[in-house]
Design an enzyme around this catalytic site. Structure first.
Site, short mmCIF file in Angstrom:
data_model
loop_
_atom_site.label_atom_id
_atom_site.label_comp_id
_atom_site.label_asym_id
_atom_site.label_seq_id
_atom_site.Cartn_x
_atom_site.Cartn_y
_atom_site.Cartn_z
N TYR A 43 0.83 -1.16 -0.09
CA TYR A 43 -0.04 -0.23 0.00
C TYR A 43 0.85 1.15 0.18
O TYR A 43 1.83 1.13 0.45
CB TYR A 43 -1.04 0.02 1.21
N GLN A 59 9.82 -5.46 6.11
CA GLN A 59 9.37 -4.38 5.30
C GLN A 59 10.23 -3.91 4.29
O GLN A 59 11.33 -4.15 4.54
CB GLN A 59 9.01 -3.05 6.43
N HIS A 68 8.71 3.57 16.35
CA HIS A 68 8.22 2.74 15.37
C HIS A 68 9.00 1.58 14.98
O HIS A 68 8.62 0.14 14.71
CB HIS A 68 8.14 3.83 14.03
N SER A 93 2.33 6.53 13.32
CA SER A 93 1.07 6.11 12.56
C SER A 93 -0.33 6.74 13.01
O SER A 93 -1.01 7.07 12.14
CB SER A 93 1.18 4.76 12.31
O1 76R Z 1 15.23 0.23 8.64
C1 76R Z 1 15.28 -0.19 9.73
O2 76R Z 1 15.09 -1.21 10.03
C2 76R Z 1 15.26 1.01 10.76
C3 76R Z 1 13.91 1.17 11.73
C4 76R Z 1 12.85 1.45 10.66
C5 76R Z 1 12.44 2.68 9.94
C6 76R Z 1 13.40 3.90 9.93
C7 76R Z 1 11.71 0.76 10.36
C8 76R Z 1 11.55 -0.49 10.87
N1 76R Z 1 10.71 1.34 9.65
C9 76R Z 1 11.29 2.51 9.19
C10 76R Z 1 10.80 3.52 8.35
MN1 76R Z 1 8.87 0.76 9.28
N2 76R Z 1 6.94 0.22 8.63
C11 76R Z 1 5.88 0.68 8.22
C12 76R Z 1 4.48 0.11 8.11
O3 76R Z 1 3.64 2.57 9.87
C13 76R Z 1 2.39 1.69 9.64
O4 76R Z 1 1.57 2.16 10.54
C14 76R Z 1 2.34 0.94 8.70
C15 76R Z 1 3.22 0.78 7.65
C16 76R Z 1 4.83 -1.04 8.61
C17 76R Z 1 4.17 -2.26 9.16
C18 76R Z 1 6.21 -0.91 9.19
C19 76R Z 1 6.78 -2.23 9.65
N3 76R Z 1 8.14 2.60 8.16
C20 76R Z 1 9.30 3.46 7.95
C21 76R Z 1 8.88 4.40 6.96
C22 76R Z 1 9.56 5.47 6.34
C23 76R Z 1 9.65 6.83 7.52
C24 76R Z 1 10.44 7.85 6.97
O5 76R Z 1 11.80 7.68 6.34
O6 76R Z 1 10.12 8.98 7.10
C25 76R Z 1 7.69 4.20 6.95
C26 76R Z 1 6.54 4.68 5.84
C27 76R Z 1 7.22 2.66 7.48
C28 76R Z 1 5.97 2.25 7.53
N4 76R Z 1 9.17 -0.93 10.21
C29 76R Z 1 10.36 -1.37 10.93
C30 76R Z 1 8.54 -2.16 10.07
C31 76R Z 1 8.91 -3.33 10.72
C32 76R Z 1 8.42 -4.83 10.81
C33 76R Z 1 10.15 -2.60 11.23
C34 76R Z 1 11.35 -3.70 11.70
C35 76R Z 1 12.35 -3.92 10.91
C36 76R Z 1 12.12 -4.41 9.59
O7 76R Z 1 11.55 -5.74 9.40
O8 76R Z 1 12.76 -4.07 8.40
#
Ligand code: 76R
Length: 236
Positions: free
Chosen positions: A133, A173, A160, A211
């Site tokens: 999405y 992700q 997050h 979120s």
């Molecule tokens: O990259 C990393 O592992 C560092 C930590 C991390 C970042 C910077 C991380 C970890 N995320 C990051 C950035 Mn994420 N993520 C989402 C969703 O947000 C929601 O409500 C739903 C959509 C999920 C389910 C999710 C899962 N993440 C982001 C960003 C970019 C933000 C920016 O740069 O400004 C978005 C839009 C986003 C959204 N995140 C994790 C996860 C999971 C499971 C992790 C653990 C690490 C992994 O599995 O890769």
């Protein structure tokens, strides 16, 4: 007036590749009466032979029948892959254009942790449930992510990341950047060991400040990843 000469469109021309990371194209397709499995397989094989990763998945529900996550250096080669699918009798009913990136909140990570963000090897082993999405951060009058200080955004993104890491081994992700190139700011692709892992991680994150207050989401696509032959057979 002198005539402007355009160069031929070529996937070897690095002006069509991001300086850092890969080009990413999500394609969501339906079959037409002219669908030719053999020619879809040739399209797939030829992109893979050029060093591109193509992840086929069968989609559930009415929005589309089959999906492809295609990634590699050049937007031109991704465009050609799309063309080849269309010539094979698939109709692209939705799509998403983005690029791999290291989030600014992860920019302090060591190089060996950043590299797999820019050049991921997909799908993660044993995680063959996929959802996708678009997602943006709110720019409302009251809640505007982009008017917060960096420190405040970083604090929320650390929260997050911490709730995401609780899903280690169950969810991976792939967050690809699309500000200025598609309708949302990121494409979120999640790979889950089981379908309910996808549901649980997204539900859990709804309670994260980042979120709960600031997340805005596009339509969701959910599917099952497999080899191209079995995904075609399951889809049509
Ligand atoms: O990259 C990393 O592992 C560092 C930590 C991390 C970042 C910077 C991380 C970890 N995320 C990051 C950035 Mn994420 N993520 C989402 C969703 O947000 C929601 O409500 C739903 C959509 C999920 C389910 C999710 C899962 N993440 C982001 C960003 C970019 C933000 C920016 O740069 O400004 C978005 C839009 C986003 C959204 N995140 C994790 C996860 C999971 C499971 C992790 C653990 C690490 C992994 O599995 O890769």
């Amino acid at each position: 007036m002198s005539e402007v000469v355009f160069p031929p469109l070529s996937s070897q021309d690095e002006s069509f590749s991001p300086k850092e990371g890969w080009s990413v194209l999500h394609l969501f397709c339906k079959g037409t009466a002219n669908l030719d499995f053999a020619s879809v397989m040739v399209a797939h094989k030829s992109a893979v032979a050029d060093g591109y990763q193509i992840i086929p998945f069968g989609l559930l529900g009415h929005k589309a029948q089959i999906g492809f996550l295609a990634l590699g250096p050049s937007f031109v080669r991704l465009k050609e892959f799309q063309r080849d699918l269309e010539r094979s009798g698939l109709s692209v009913v939705d799509s998403y254009v983005s690029m791999t990136e290291v989030s600014e909140y992860a920019s302090g990570m060591p190089k060996d942790r950043k590299e797999p963000r820019l050049h991921p090897l997909l799908p993660p082993s044993g995680m063959y449930n996929i959802c996708f999405y678009g997602m943006s951060k709110k720019r409302g009058e009251k809640d505007n992510w982009y008017s917060l200080s960096y420190e405040e955004r970083e604090r929320m993104m650390f929260g997050h990341g911490a709730s995401g890491r609780a899903f280690a081994g169950r969810v991976v992700q792939l967050v690809t950047g699309s500000t200025g190139v598609d309708d949302y700011e990121w494409g979120v692709t999640l790979f889950g060991a089981r379908p309910d892992d996808l549901k649980e991680v997204v539900y859990t994150m709804r309670f994260d400040e980042a979120s709960a207050l600031y997340g805005e989401f596009g339509p969701f696509y959910t599917g099952v990843i497999g080899d191209i032959e079995s995904v075609l057979a399951a889809s049509f």
